[in-house]
Scaffold this motif. Structure first.
Motif, mmCIF file in Angstrom:
data_model
loop_
_atom_site.group_PDB
_atom_site.id
_atom_site.type_symbol
_atom_site.label_atom_id
_atom_site.label_comp_id
_atom_site.label_asym_id
_atom_site.label_seq_id
_atom_site.Cartn_x
_atom_site.Cartn_y
_atom_site.Cartn_z
ATOM 1 N N LYS A 109 0.824 -1.205 0.000
ATOM 2 C CA LYS A 109 0.000 0.000 0.000
ATOM 3 C C LYS A 109 0.858 1.255 0.000
ATOM 4 N N SER A 110 1.938 1.227 0.799
ATOM 5 C CA SER A 110 2.810 2.405 0.894
ATOM 6 C C SER A 110 3.507 2.698 -0.428
ATOM 7 N N ARG A 111 3.620 1.667 -1.255
ATOM 8 C CA ARG A 111 4.265 1.837 -2.563
ATOM 9 C C ARG A 111 3.270 2.169 -3.667
ATOM 10 N N GLY A 112 1.980 2.270 -3.292
ATOM 11 C CA GLY A 112 0.991 2.737 -4.264
ATOM 12 C C GLY A 112 0.088 1.680 -4.841
ATOM 13 N N LEU A 113 0.192 0.427 -4.386
ATOM 14 C CA LEU A 113 -0.705 -0.614 -4.885
ATOM 15 C C LEU A 113 -2.055 -0.496 -4.188
ATOM 16 N N ILE A 114 -3.114 -0.444 -4.961
ATOM 17 C CA ILE A 114 -4.461 -0.309 -4.408
ATOM 18 C C ILE A 114 -4.955 -1.683 -3.961
ATOM 19 N N ILE A 115 -5.244 -1.797 -2.681
ATOM 20 C CA ILE A 115 -5.785 -3.037 -2.118
ATOM 21 C C ILE A 115 -7.122 -2.692 -1.486
ATOM 22 N N SER A 116 -8.199 -2.926 -2.211
ATOM 23 C CA SER A 116 -9.531 -2.534 -1.742
ATOM 24 C C SER A 116 -10.131 -3.566 -0.789
ATOM 25 N N LEU A 169 4.273 -13.782 -6.190
ATOM 26 C CA LEU A 169 3.359 -12.778 -6.724
ATOM 27 C C LEU A 169 4.117 -11.556 -7.253
ATOM 28 N N GLY A 170 5.291 -11.319 -6.689
ATOM 29 C CA GLY A 170 6.102 -10.192 -7.133
ATOM 30 C C GLY A 170 6.461 -10.257 -8.604
ATOM 31 N N GLU A 171 6.499 -11.465 -9.169
ATOM 32 C CA GLU A 171 6.801 -11.613 -10.592
ATOM 33 C C GLU A 171 5.689 -11.026 -11.455
ATOM 34 N N TYR A 172 4.508 -10.919 -10.884
ATOM 35 C CA TYR A 172 3.360 -10.419 -11.644
ATOM 36 C C TYR A 172 3.112 -8.936 -11.407
ATOM 37 N N MET A 182 3.870 -3.691 -13.035
ATOM 38 C CA MET A 182 2.958 -2.622 -12.624
ATOM 39 C C MET A 182 3.707 -1.492 -11.923
ATOM 40 N N GLN A 183 5.004 -1.665 -11.740
ATOM 41 C CA GLN A 183 5.800 -0.667 -11.023
ATOM 42 C C GLN A 183 6.425 0.324 -12.000
ATOM 43 N N ASP A 184 6.381 1.600 -11.646
ATOM 44 C CA ASP A 184 7.003 2.609 -12.516
ATOM 45 C C ASP A 184 8.438 2.909 -12.104
ATOM 46 N N ASN A 185 8.808 2.472 -10.892
ATOM 47 C CA ASN A 185 10.185 2.633 -10.431
ATOM 48 C C ASN A 185 10.641 1.290 -9.872
ATOM 49 N N LYS A 186 11.487 0.600 -10.643
ATOM 50 C CA LYS A 186 11.878 -0.761 -10.261
ATOM 51 C C LYS A 186 12.825 -0.779 -9.065
ATOM 52 N N GLU A 187 13.542 0.312 -8.836
ATOM 53 C CA GLU A 187 14.467 0.343 -7.704
ATOM 54 C C GLU A 187 13.734 0.628 -6.394
ATOM 55 N N ASN A 188 12.811 1.576 -6.436
ATOM 56 C CA ASN A 188 12.044 1.905 -5.232
ATOM 57 C C ASN A 188 10.776 1.063 -5.106
ATOM 58 N N HIS A 189 10.483 0.308 -6.153
ATOM 59 C CA HIS A 189 9.322 -0.603 -6.166
ATOM 60 C C HIS A 189 7.991 0.128 -6.021
ATOM 61 N N THR A 190 7.936 1.366 -6.497
ATOM 62 C CA THR A 190 6.679 2.108 -6.443
ATOM 63 C C THR A 190 5.817 1.779 -7.655
ATOM 64 N N PHE A 191 4.495 1.781 -7.442
ATOM 65 C CA PHE A 191 3.564 1.338 -8.480
ATOM 66 C C PHE A 191 3.059 2.491 -9.341
ATOM 67 N N LYS A 192 2.681 2.143 -10.557
ATOM 68 C CA LYS A 192 2.049 3.100 -11.447
ATOM 69 C C LYS A 192 0.674 3.476 -10.885
ATOM 70 N N PRO A 193 0.171 4.645 -11.238
ATOM 71 C CA PRO A 193 -1.167 5.037 -10.759
ATOM 72 C C PRO A 193 -2.228 4.004 -11.177
ATOM 73 N N LYS A 194 -3.206 3.782 -10.299
ATOM 74 C CA LYS A 194 -4.348 2.887 -10.536
ATOM 75 C C LYS A 194 -3.951 1.413 -10.597
ATOM 76 N N SER A 195 -2.781 1.066 -10.085
ATOM 77 C CA SER A 195 -2.385 -0.348 -10.025
ATOM 78 C C SER A 195 -3.162 -1.024 -8.904
ATOM 79 N N ARG A 196 -3.798 -2.158 -9.224
ATOM 80 C CA ARG A 196 -4.681 -2.815 -8.266
ATOM 81 C C ARG A 196 -4.233 -4.251 -7.989
ATOM 82 N N PHE A 197 -4.362 -4.648 -6.734
ATOM 83 C CA PHE A 197 -4.022 -6.015 -6.332
ATOM 84 C C PHE A 197 -4.853 -7.027 -7.116
ATOM 85 N N GLU A 198 -6.121 -6.720 -7.336
ATOM 86 C CA GLU A 198 -7.012 -7.633 -8.056
ATOM 87 C C GLU A 198 -6.551 -7.852 -9.492
ATOM 88 N N ASP A 199 -6.024 -6.817 -10.143
ATOM 89 C CA ASP A 199 -5.531 -6.966 -11.516
ATOM 90 C C ASP A 199 -4.295 -7.859 -11.553
#
Length: 307
Positions: free
Chosen positions: A24-31, A48-51, A55-72
């Motif tokens: 969540k802190s990295r931007g993944l939406i978990i509803s 699961l990290g392989e999938y 969805m991450q826009d920064n591979k070093e900081n592991h932050t997610f792209k906007p609107k990235s969802r756990f369900e997707d």
């Protein structure tokens, strides 16, 4: 004498609740936290990290792209899982056909113990390894045919005949047996021709490709968005229905061309197969999966090969 270990890698284990907070802190939406907890309790964070990696826009900081969802991400995971089930079924049919052809043609050209005859093979060391693996498989098996054979023929130190022994061996070993046969062996060309490969030049690379993918399926490894190391050799004018566009070397790293190869062989083995229907249904079920990650061509279903 003292021993010193410097710069040791340190990483602490995290609880499932901590894993969710990190995501969540990295931007993944978990509803649905309960859903995420259940999945992480049964499928490892690392797997699961392989999938969610794409969805991450920064591979070093592991932050997610906007609107990235756990369900997707879970849809990607389940698509890949069902794809492996589908391919395992297709490969099983190819494997059984290869086993049947090897046993039949080589046993008639030579004898039922042809696979132990070093004069028929190019690489003796490779054959020793294959036979060693076969020996281990025969020792492990609980098949009544093998046990009965060994009891009846205790004084015969050979393997059981090919129609018994090779039923116990893996697709990889069968592939290696075929590829290691001397090119002067008539059956090598006959088997290649029966699979639509014209001659022995091409079939070994086809079998190697399929064996590799079978291993990924058997070990539950990711196929979606995977670069496949490949030494595929394809015919310029296959005798049976094929795809219109000639693939280039870059295409070989994607799964699509390997799917085409399986479909080509399956069309010969089982002309009324429903591989196209099942693969298309999988893409329809998981509409959020990008077919480009598998190298799928647009309107692939309309190719003569897939009709």
């Amino acid at each position: 004498m003292g021993f010193y270990i410097l710069n040791m890698f340190e990483k602490n284990a995290t609880s499932i609740s901590q894993q969710i907070e990190i995501l969540k802190s990295r931007g993944l939406i978990i509803s649905d936290t309960s859903f995420a907890e259940h999945q992480l309790a049964n499928i490892s964070y690392y797997r699961l990290g392989e999938y969610w990696y794409v969805m991450q826009d920064n591979k070093e900081n592991h932050t997610f792209k906007p609107k990235s969802r756990f369900e997707d991400m879970m849809s990607l995971y389940n698509f890949d899982r069902e794809l492996r089930f589908l391919l395992f079924d297709v490969i099983e049919r190819i494997e059984i056909s290869l086993r049947t052809k090897l046993i039949y043609h080589l046993s008639h050209e030579f004898d039922p113990w042809w696979f132990q005859n070093f004069e028929l093979f190019q690489d003796s060391q490779a054959l020793v390894k294959t036979l060693s693996n076969l020996q281990e498989e025969l020792e492990r098996t609980k098949e009544p045919t093998i046990k009965s054979h060994n009891q009846k023929h205790k004084d015969d130190k050979r393997f059981p005949p090919s129609w018994k022994s090779l039923e116990q061996t893996s697709f990889g070993s069968l592939s290696k047996l075929y590829g290691n046969l001397k090119n002067t062996i008539k059956s090598k060309d006959i088997i290649a021709e029966e699979f639509g490969a014209v001659n022995h030049t091409y079939l070994p690379s086809w079998l190697q490709s399929i064996s590799q993918i079978r291993n990924f399926c058997a070990h539950h490894s990711r196929l979606w968005n995977k670069n496949l190391p490949s030494t595929l050799r394809l015919l310029s004018k296959p005798p049976y229905k094929w795809i219109a566009d000639v693939p280039n070397q870059n295409d070989f790293k994607y799964l699509y061309i390997h799917l085409c190869l399986m479909k080509y062989m399956l069309n010969i083995i089982e002309p009324e197969n429903i591989f196209t229907k099942r693969l298309n249904a999988l893409f329809e079920k998981y509409s959020n999966v990008d077919p480009n990650a598998l190298g799928m061509k647009s309107n692939w279903q309309d190719e003569d090969l897939w009709k």
